[in-house]
Motif scaffolding. Structure first.
Motif, mmCIF file in Angstrom:
data_model
loop_
_atom_site.group_PDB
_atom_site.id
_atom_site.type_symbol
_atom_site.label_atom_id
_atom_site.label_comp_id
_atom_site.label_asym_id
_atom_site.label_seq_id
_atom_site.Cartn_x
_atom_site.Cartn_y
_atom_site.Cartn_z
ATOM 1 N N ALA A 154 12.242 1.605 -10.656
ATOM 2 C CA ALA A 154 13.429 2.114 -11.344
ATOM 3 C C ALA A 154 13.578 3.620 -11.215
ATOM 4 N N SER A 155 12.534 4.313 -10.712
ATOM 5 C CA SER A 155 12.570 5.770 -10.803
ATOM 6 C C SER A 155 12.141 6.521 -9.557
ATOM 7 N N SER A 156 11.553 5.848 -8.568
ATOM 8 C CA SER A 156 11.058 6.613 -7.422
ATOM 9 C C SER A 156 11.139 5.793 -6.145
ATOM 10 N N GLU A 157 11.137 6.499 -5.018
ATOM 11 C CA GLU A 157 11.035 5.847 -3.730
ATOM 12 C C GLU A 157 9.768 5.009 -3.688
ATOM 13 N N VAL A 158 9.799 3.944 -2.906
ATOM 14 C CA VAL A 158 8.655 3.057 -2.835
ATOM 15 C C VAL A 158 8.572 2.486 -1.424
ATOM 16 N N GLY A 159 7.347 2.270 -0.961
ATOM 17 C CA GLY A 159 7.126 1.634 0.327
ATOM 18 C C GLY A 159 6.037 0.594 0.194
ATOM 19 N N VAL A 160 6.163 -0.514 0.924
ATOM 20 C CA VAL A 160 5.171 -1.577 0.853
ATOM 21 C C VAL A 160 4.917 -2.093 2.262
ATOM 22 N N ASP A 161 3.675 -2.493 2.513
ATOM 23 C CA ASP A 161 3.345 -3.075 3.816
ATOM 24 C C ASP A 161 2.398 -4.242 3.628
ATOM 25 N N LEU A 162 2.584 -5.261 4.456
ATOM 26 C CA LEU A 162 1.807 -6.500 4.369
ATOM 27 C C LEU A 162 1.332 -6.890 5.762
ATOM 28 N N GLU A 163 0.048 -7.230 5.870
ATOM 29 C CA GLU A 163 -0.515 -7.698 7.126
ATOM 30 C C GLU A 163 -1.412 -8.898 6.861
ATOM 31 N N LEU A 164 -1.743 -9.601 7.934
ATOM 32 C CA LEU A 164 -2.536 -10.825 7.846
ATOM 33 C C LEU A 164 -3.820 -10.630 8.628
ATOM 34 N N LEU A 165 -4.953 -10.639 7.935
ATOM 35 C CA LEU A 165 -6.243 -10.465 8.588
ATOM 36 C C LEU A 165 -6.513 -11.656 9.501
ATOM 37 N N PRO A 188 5.722 8.363 -4.228
ATOM 38 C CA PRO A 188 5.444 9.803 -4.224
ATOM 39 C C PRO A 188 5.016 10.287 -5.601
ATOM 40 N N GLY A 189 4.167 11.328 -5.615
ATOM 41 C CA GLY A 189 3.874 12.012 -6.869
ATOM 42 C C GLY A 189 2.787 11.380 -7.695
ATOM 43 N N VAL A 190 3.048 11.302 -9.005
ATOM 44 C CA VAL A 190 2.016 10.947 -9.983
ATOM 45 C C VAL A 190 1.719 9.456 -9.968
ATOM 46 N N ALA A 191 0.603 9.098 -10.601
ATOM 47 C CA ALA A 191 0.179 7.705 -10.671
ATOM 48 C C ALA A 191 1.177 6.864 -11.458
ATOM 49 N N GLN A 192 1.341 5.620 -11.022
ATOM 50 C CA GLN A 192 2.199 4.671 -11.719
ATOM 51 C C GLN A 192 1.494 3.315 -11.772
ATOM 52 N N PRO A 193 1.636 2.582 -12.861
ATOM 53 C CA PRO A 193 1.048 1.245 -12.907
ATOM 54 C C PRO A 193 1.747 0.302 -11.943
ATOM 55 N N VAL A 194 0.971 -0.559 -11.300
ATOM 56 C CA VAL A 194 1.489 -1.526 -10.339
ATOM 57 C C VAL A 194 1.170 -2.927 -10.845
ATOM 58 N N THR A 195 2.186 -3.780 -10.879
ATOM 59 C CA THR A 195 2.011 -5.168 -11.310
ATOM 60 C C THR A 195 2.489 -6.090 -10.198
ATOM 61 N N VAL A 196 1.664 -7.082 -9.859
ATOM 62 C CA VAL A 196 1.994 -8.041 -8.804
ATOM 63 C C VAL A 196 2.398 -9.361 -9.438
ATOM 64 N N PHE A 197 3.512 -9.928 -8.968
ATOM 65 C CA PHE A 197 4.049 -11.182 -9.506
ATOM 66 C C PHE A 197 4.101 -12.244 -8.408
ATOM 67 N N ASP A 198 4.006 -13.504 -8.838
ATOM 68 C CA ASP A 198 4.059 -14.640 -7.922
ATOM 69 C C ASP A 198 5.512 -15.099 -7.773
ATOM 70 N N GLY A 199 6.155 -14.699 -6.690
ATOM 71 C CA GLY A 199 7.544 -15.079 -6.469
ATOM 72 C C GLY A 199 7.717 -16.546 -6.150
ATOM 73 N N ARG A 200 6.690 -17.167 -5.594
ATOM 74 C CA ARG A 200 6.787 -18.596 -5.277
ATOM 75 C C ARG A 200 6.930 -19.422 -6.554
ATOM 76 N N ARG A 201 6.169 -19.026 -7.577
ATOM 77 C CA ARG A 201 6.282 -19.742 -8.853
ATOM 78 C C ARG A 201 7.648 -19.501 -9.487
ATOM 79 N N ALA A 202 8.158 -18.271 -9.358
ATOM 80 C CA ALA A 202 9.477 -17.958 -9.917
ATOM 81 C C ALA A 202 10.575 -18.756 -9.216
ATOM 82 N N LEU A 203 10.459 -18.918 -7.890
ATOM 83 C CA LEU A 203 11.441 -19.716 -7.157
ATOM 84 C C LEU A 203 11.384 -21.177 -7.571
#
Length: 244
Positions: A120-131, A226-241
Motif C-alpha cells: 500500500a505504500s512502497s515499490e515492491v519486487g518479487v522473484d520466484l525460481e524452481l530449484l 526500498p528503505g526501512v524494514a517492513q513485515p512480510v506475510t505469505v498467503f496461500d492463493g490456491r486455498r483462496a481460489l
C-alpha cells in the motif's frame, strides 16, 4: 467489502507491510475473469502453448487479487506501463492505472507457480525460481554474485541453492527498482544480513531490503522493498481460489 463475485477474500492491506500470495497456475480456476485486448495479444505473441496458458492464468489471478484489495470487480482493474529507463517508450514496469495508482504490486511466474506481492505504500519486487529446473547452477555463480560475494560472502557458496537464493534476491531488488535489464546483478551485493531481511549494498543498487520467502521446496523466492524494514506475510492463493 462490496460483493464482487469474481474477487477473492483478502485481509486488509496495512499501510506498512507486504502481502505475498502464492498461486498454482491452473487456468480453469480463474477462467471466468475477462482480460483486455492488449493482454490477449501479448499472450498470442508467445510461441509456446504452455507459456501462453501460464501467462493468461497469471494475469487473471493478478486481476482477481488486485480487485479484491481495491474492492472492485476484476474487469475494473486496468494497467499502464511506465516509460522504459533506456528508450523512454511505455513498456517499462506495469502499474495500476488511475484511479487506483496508489497501490503497488509485482508478480513472478515459474513453471506452474506464481507469486504476487502487494504493498500500500512502497515499490515492491518479487522473484520466484524452481530449484532443480536448471542443472548445476554453480556454473552461473560468476554471473550472479558480486566480486565480494564470489569471494565467499554466502554459506556453502557456491551450491545450487545458494546461487538460486542470491539470484532471487537480486532479481526482486531490480524489479522493485524498475531497472529491468539495464542493471547487471553482479554490480551490487544482496548478502548483508541486517537482522531483519537482507540489504542490497556496495554497488549500483543500494538501500533495498530483501526478504527470503518461506515457500515449500523446491520453490525459492524473495521479495524486496526500498528503505526501512517492513513485515512480510505469505498467503496461500490456491486455498483462496478454492473458496470462491
Amino acid at each position: 467489502m462490496a460483493d464482487h463475485p469474481t474477487t477473492l477474500d483478502v485481509p486488509p492491506l496495512p499501510l506498512r507491510g507486504i502481502h505475498v500470495w502464492q498461486f498454482g497456475l491452473y487456468e480453469a480456476a480463474v477462467s471466468s475473469v475477462r482480460l483486455e485486448r492488449e493482454e490477449m495479444e501479448r499472450a498470442l505473441r508467445l510461441r509456446n502453448e504452455f507459456d501462453r496458458r501460464s501467462f493468461l492464468a497469471g494475469r487473471r489471478a493478478l486481476r482477481l487479487l488486485l480487485a479484491a484489495y481495491l474492492d472492485t470487480s476484476a474487469s475494473a482493474v486496468h494497467f499502464v506501463r511506465r516509460p522504459c529507463p533506456v528508450c523512454g517508450l511505455a513498456h517499462g514496469k506495469p502499474e495500476l492505472a488511475p484511479p487506483h495508482e496508489g497501490m503497488f504490486f509485482n508478480a513472478s511466474r515459474c513453471q506452474r507457480h506464481l507469486l504476487i506481492a502487494v504493498s500500500a505504500s512502497s515499490e515492491v519486487g518479487v522473484d520466484l525460481e524452481l530449484l532443480g529446473r536448471l542443472p548445476d547452477l554453480r556454473q552461473l555463480a560468476p554471473l550472479v554474485a558480486s566480486r565480494r560475494e564470489n569471494a565467499g560472502g554466502l554459506p556453502g557458496w557456491p551450491n545450487d541453492r545458494s546461487v538460486l537464493r542470491l539470484w532471487t534476491r537480486k532479481e526482486a531488488a531490480v524489479k522493485a527498482a524498475g531497472s529491468g535489464l539495464t542493471l547487471e546483478v553482479t554490480s551490487f551485493s544482496a548478502s548483508d544480513d541486517s537482522g531483519d531481511g537482507w540489504y542490497s549494498t556496495d554497488g549500483t543498487l543500494c538501500g533495498y531490503r530483501v526478504y527470503d520467502l518461506p515457500l515449500p521446496q523446491p520453490l525459492v523466492g524473495s521479495v524486496a522493498v526500498p528503505g526501512v524494514a517492513q513485515p512480510v506475510t505469505v498467503f496461500d492463493g490456491r486455498r483462496a481460489l478454492a473458496a470462491r
